[in-house]
Scaffold this motif. Structure first.
Motif, mmCIF file in Angstrom:
data_model
loop_
_atom_site.group_PDB
_atom_site.id
_atom_site.type_symbol
_atom_site.label_atom_id
_atom_site.label_comp_id
_atom_site.label_asym_id
_atom_site.label_seq_id
_atom_site.Cartn_x
_atom_site.Cartn_y
_atom_site.Cartn_z
ATOM 1 N N THR A 40 -13.191 0.603 -1.471
ATOM 2 C CA THR A 40 -14.415 1.168 -0.871
ATOM 3 C C THR A 40 -14.397 2.690 -0.848
ATOM 4 O OG1 THR A 40 -13.464 1.139 1.354
ATOM 5 C CG2 THR A 40 -14.733 -0.805 0.701
ATOM 6 N N SER A 41 -13.215 3.311 -0.950
ATOM 7 C CA SER A 41 -13.082 4.768 -0.824
ATOM 8 C C SER A 41 -13.653 5.278 0.482
ATOM 9 C CB SER A 41 -13.796 5.499 -1.962
ATOM 10 O OG SER A 41 -13.001 5.456 -3.091
ATOM 11 N N SER A 42 -13.553 4.491 1.509
ATOM 12 C CA SER A 42 -14.070 4.947 2.799
ATOM 13 C C SER A 42 -13.187 4.439 3.937
ATOM 14 C CB SER A 42 -15.503 4.445 2.990
ATOM 15 O OG SER A 42 -15.897 4.643 4.320
ATOM 16 N N ASN A 85 -7.266 11.680 11.053
ATOM 17 C CA ASN A 85 -5.990 11.712 10.340
ATOM 18 C C ASN A 85 -6.167 11.366 8.863
ATOM 19 O OD1 ASN A 85 -3.156 11.715 10.002
ATOM 20 N ND2 ASN A 85 -3.109 9.493 10.308
ATOM 21 N N MET A 86 -6.104 12.339 7.991
ATOM 22 C CA MET A 86 -6.318 12.056 6.566
ATOM 23 C C MET A 86 -5.262 12.747 5.722
ATOM 24 S SD MET A 86 -10.322 11.973 5.990
ATOM 25 C CE MET A 86 -11.383 11.042 7.076
ATOM 26 N N ASP A 87 -4.142 12.092 5.560
ATOM 27 C CA ASP A 87 -3.045 12.676 4.784
ATOM 28 C C ASP A 87 -3.431 12.854 3.325
ATOM 29 O OD1 ASP A 87 -1.849 12.266 7.165
ATOM 30 O OD2 ASP A 87 -0.134 11.143 6.403
ATOM 31 N N GLY A 88 -4.078 11.824 2.765
ATOM 32 C CA GLY A 88 -4.431 11.859 1.350
ATOM 33 C C GLY A 88 -5.402 12.995 1.049
ATOM 34 N N THR A 89 -6.382 13.169 1.920
ATOM 35 C CA THR A 89 -7.380 14.219 1.725
ATOM 36 C C THR A 89 -6.730 15.599 1.830
ATOM 37 O OG1 THR A 89 -9.038 12.764 2.663
ATOM 38 C CG2 THR A 89 -9.599 15.097 2.589
ATOM 39 N N ALA A 90 -5.870 15.764 2.817
ATOM 40 C CA ALA A 90 -5.212 17.053 3.016
ATOM 41 C C ALA A 90 -4.362 17.404 1.784
ATOM 42 C CB ALA A 90 -4.347 17.008 4.270
ATOM 43 N N VAL A 108 -7.026 6.255 -4.215
ATOM 44 C CA VAL A 108 -5.646 6.342 -3.715
ATOM 45 C C VAL A 108 -5.609 7.205 -2.442
ATOM 46 C CG1 VAL A 108 -3.295 6.973 -4.310
ATOM 47 C CG2 VAL A 108 -4.839 6.203 -6.071
ATOM 48 N N ARG A 109 -6.420 8.283 -2.467
ATOM 49 C CA ARG A 109 -6.464 9.188 -1.317
ATOM 50 C C ARG A 109 -6.888 8.434 -0.050
ATOM 51 N NH1 ARG A 109 -10.437 13.241 -3.293
ATOM 52 N NH2 ARG A 109 -12.111 12.532 -1.968
ATOM 53 N N THR A 110 -7.928 7.601 -0.182
ATOM 54 C CA THR A 110 -8.418 6.875 0.991
ATOM 55 C C THR A 110 -7.398 5.828 1.444
ATOM 56 O OG1 THR A 110 -10.650 7.205 0.164
ATOM 57 C CG2 THR A 110 -10.383 5.602 1.919
ATOM 58 N N PRO A 169 -15.595 13.011 7.666
ATOM 59 C CA PRO A 169 -15.864 11.799 8.424
ATOM 60 C C PRO A 169 -15.416 10.466 7.816
ATOM 61 C CG PRO A 169 -17.895 12.659 7.492
ATOM 62 C CD PRO A 169 -16.800 13.581 7.071
ATOM 63 N N GLY A 170 -14.628 10.449 6.763
ATOM 64 C CA GLY A 170 -14.103 9.154 6.300
ATOM 65 C C GLY A 170 -15.077 8.336 5.478
ATOM 66 N N ILE A 171 -15.876 9.009 4.665
ATOM 67 C CA ILE A 171 -16.767 8.291 3.758
ATOM 68 C C ILE A 171 -16.478 8.749 2.324
ATOM 69 C CG2 ILE A 171 -18.625 7.710 5.370
ATOM 70 C CD1 ILE A 171 -19.978 10.258 4.699
ATOM 71 N N PRO A 172 -16.970 8.005 1.319
ATOM 72 C CA PRO A 172 -16.555 8.343 -0.043
ATOM 73 C C PRO A 172 -16.837 9.791 -0.429
ATOM 74 C CG PRO A 172 -17.653 6.240 -0.031
ATOM 75 C CD PRO A 172 -17.782 6.800 1.345
ATOM 76 N N SER A 173 -15.858 10.384 -1.076
ATOM 77 C CA SER A 173 -15.984 11.721 -1.657
ATOM 78 C C SER A 173 -16.310 12.844 -0.690
ATOM 79 C CB SER A 173 -17.038 11.731 -2.764
ATOM 80 O OG SER A 173 -16.429 11.257 -3.926
ATOM 81 N N VAL A 174 -16.168 12.580 0.579
ATOM 82 C CA VAL A 174 -16.524 13.631 1.525
ATOM 83 C C VAL A 174 -15.534 14.787 1.424
ATOM 84 C CG1 VAL A 174 -15.289 12.871 3.550
ATOM 85 C CG2 VAL A 174 -17.501 13.921 3.798
ATOM 86 N N GLY A 175 -14.322 14.471 0.926
ATOM 87 C CA GLY A 175 -13.333 15.515 0.738
ATOM 88 C C GLY A 175 -13.856 16.628 -0.172
ATOM 89 N N MET A 176 -14.822 16.289 -1.010
ATOM 90 C CA MET A 176 -15.400 17.288 -1.925
ATOM 91 C C MET A 176 -16.125 18.395 -1.159
ATOM 92 S SD MET A 176 -15.028 17.067 -5.160
ATOM 93 C CE MET A 176 -13.356 16.821 -4.769
HETATM 94 N N1 ASP Z 1 -12.948 9.039 1.133
HETATM 95 C C1 ASP Z 1 -12.003 9.556 2.068
HETATM 96 C C2 ASP Z 1 -11.898 8.642 3.246
HETATM 97 O O1 ASP Z 1 -12.820 7.974 3.598
HETATM 98 C C3 ASP Z 1 -12.327 10.934 2.530
HETATM 99 C C4 ASP Z 1 -12.260 11.901 1.369
HETATM 100 O O2 ASP Z 1 -13.203 11.962 0.575
HETATM 101 O O3 ASP Z 1 -11.239 12.563 1.224
HETATM 102 O O4 ASP Z 1 -10.880 8.556 3.860
#
Ligand code: ASP
Length: 412
Positions: A271-273, A307-312, A387-389, A350-357
């Motif tokens: 889901t990437s979220s 907490n978003m280790d992958g995004t960081a 993988v990040r999510t 906020p933990g939704i797809p591609s928000v890291g962009m």
């Molecule tokens: N998709 C990531 C998540 O929901 C956030 C991001 O885009 O880095 O955790």
């Protein structure tokens, strides 16, 4: 089929989805491809919509219940401090791994931005300077709770729920009815999640099929080194660092952890979220990893937004990649700024797809890197986001087990 465990069916669904995706990619543009993609989109979206259906009431009820119940074991302070320290500590490690990998493997070396002129020429990144980002972030925190709940503003829902939970702790026994009510709401939401999970193997197959079938192979090849470095270092964090920390603190074996966590990890991957995955994460943490309900209810929803280790890790590595493309050498001071902004970006996302962009733009701007480079990062983001999510979600589950262990012994 009936007797097969859900876990196994999810795995099979994921494998079928990926296999079919490659097959569709190989047959190219055709009616079969269009028809299959259409069907996959319907099923995938249905699964996502169903998860979102329970999401807001579940986050709200879980945090209120989690905080309100912390009262009982006189450990409130310790739970808070341990949770936040763990979140920030692991995100800092992730950023350092991102830096380390980008400095060591040097993706982008020998390439330069001009090679991507077509992609970047007309690209306007939505720019937001740091002070504005902070102001907007702060304003988004406190909102009318009804608006936040209705519009699914996750971060404000978390804040309202924290307030209500704290009020229930201070209010004590007098408010036990409302506490009981919200706890029952949470239990009912989790019951509904159990039903939705029956659709998970199909939903996950459909999402992964779409993911694979819509990739542009030529583009992936051109920045393949960068993709490999990001995926490799994110996996290193997820497979070596986080399980290592978990094992060192709690003694839980990685095998045991991944066995309990896999439903959530696969859902996050597909889901990437982290937000959409939250219902599944909570279920795994409580039912498979046996974390106490009040701890899981507190740590997991908070972690899904903070907490978003992958995004960081990604933001740190990508910033160095872009710097190299632009021919800019970043000194230590710059890397320090990136460290803090990447952390802030990961917390605010906020933990939704591609928000890291979005926060990526912020990171680039903070050290004066060209934001147009986002045009190169965006098309490959769907694949990196998987993988990040998954690692973002893994971090939340590891945090729950650690906090549970550290506050258990002295809570009796
Ligand atoms: N998709 C990531 C998540 O929901 C956030 C991001 O885009 O880095 O955790």
């Amino acid at each position: 089929m009936k007797s097969m465990s859900l876990n196994l069916r999810i795995m099979i669904g994921a494998a079928i989805g990926i296999g079919l995706g490659f097959w569709l990619l190989s047959i190219g543009e055709s009616d079969v491809q269009r028809g299959t993609l259409y069907g996959a989109k319907l099923v995938g979206n249905l699964f996502l919509d169903l998860l979102r259906l329970v999401l807001v009431p579940l986050i709200f009820a879980s945090i209120v219940t989690g905080v309100a119940n912390l009262r009982q074991h006189q450990q409130m302070h310790k739970v808070w401090v341990t949770t936040l320290a763990f979140f920030f500590g692991t995100m800092a490690i992730a950023i350092l791994i991102g830096f380390g990998a980008a400095n060591f493997f040097r993706p982008g070396e020998g390439m330069h931005l001009a090679m991507f002129a077509d992609a970047t020429r007309d690209f306007q990144a939505r720019q937001m300077p740091l002070p504005e980002y902070i102001a907007q972030f702060m304003r988004g925190l406190f909102q009318n709770p009804f608006k936040a709940l209705a519009q699914g503003e996750i971060l404000s829902v978390v804040i309202v729920a924290l307030f209500l939970g704290i009020a229930l702790v201070i209010g004590g026994e007098r408010y036990r009815n409302i506490r009981g009510l919200i706890q029952e709401l949470q239990e009912l939401c989790l019951m509904i999640v159990g039903w939705i999970m029956h659709l998970a193997p199909y939903g996950i197959a459909a999402l992964l099929l779409q993911l694979v079938a819509t990739q542009d192979a030529a583009l992936l090849m051109s920045v393949g080194h960068f993709i490999a470095v990001v995926i490799g270092s994110t996996l290193f964090h997820g497979i070596v660092v986080l399980p290592g920390i978990l094992w060192a603190i709690t003694g839980m074996s990685p095998w045991h952890f991944f066995k309990g966590a896999r439903e959530a990890l696969i859902t996050a991957f597909a889901t990437s979220s982290s937000a959409a995955t939250l219902p599944v994460t909570l279920r795994c943490t409580e039912q498979h990893l046996h974390v106490r309900k009040d701890i899981a209810s507190f740590v997991v929803p908070l972690g899904a937004t903070v907490n978003m280790d992958g995004t960081a890790l990604y933001e740190a590595a990508a910033a160095l990649f872009v710097a190299r493309l632009a021919g800019i050498e970043l000194d230590l001071m710059h890397q320090l700024v990136i460290f803090f902004v990447a952390m802030l970006g990961a917390i605010g996302a906020p933990g939704i797809p591609s928000v890291g962009m979005l926060s990526m733009v912020l990171v680039l701007e903070s050290v004066g890197l060209p934001t147009a480079a986002i045009a190169i990062l965006l098309p490959i983001d769907r694949i990196l986001d998987t993988v990040r999510t998954a690692v973002n979600v893994e971090g939340d589950m590891v945090a729950s087990v650690v906090v549970d262990k550290l506050t258990r012994d002295s809570s009796k």
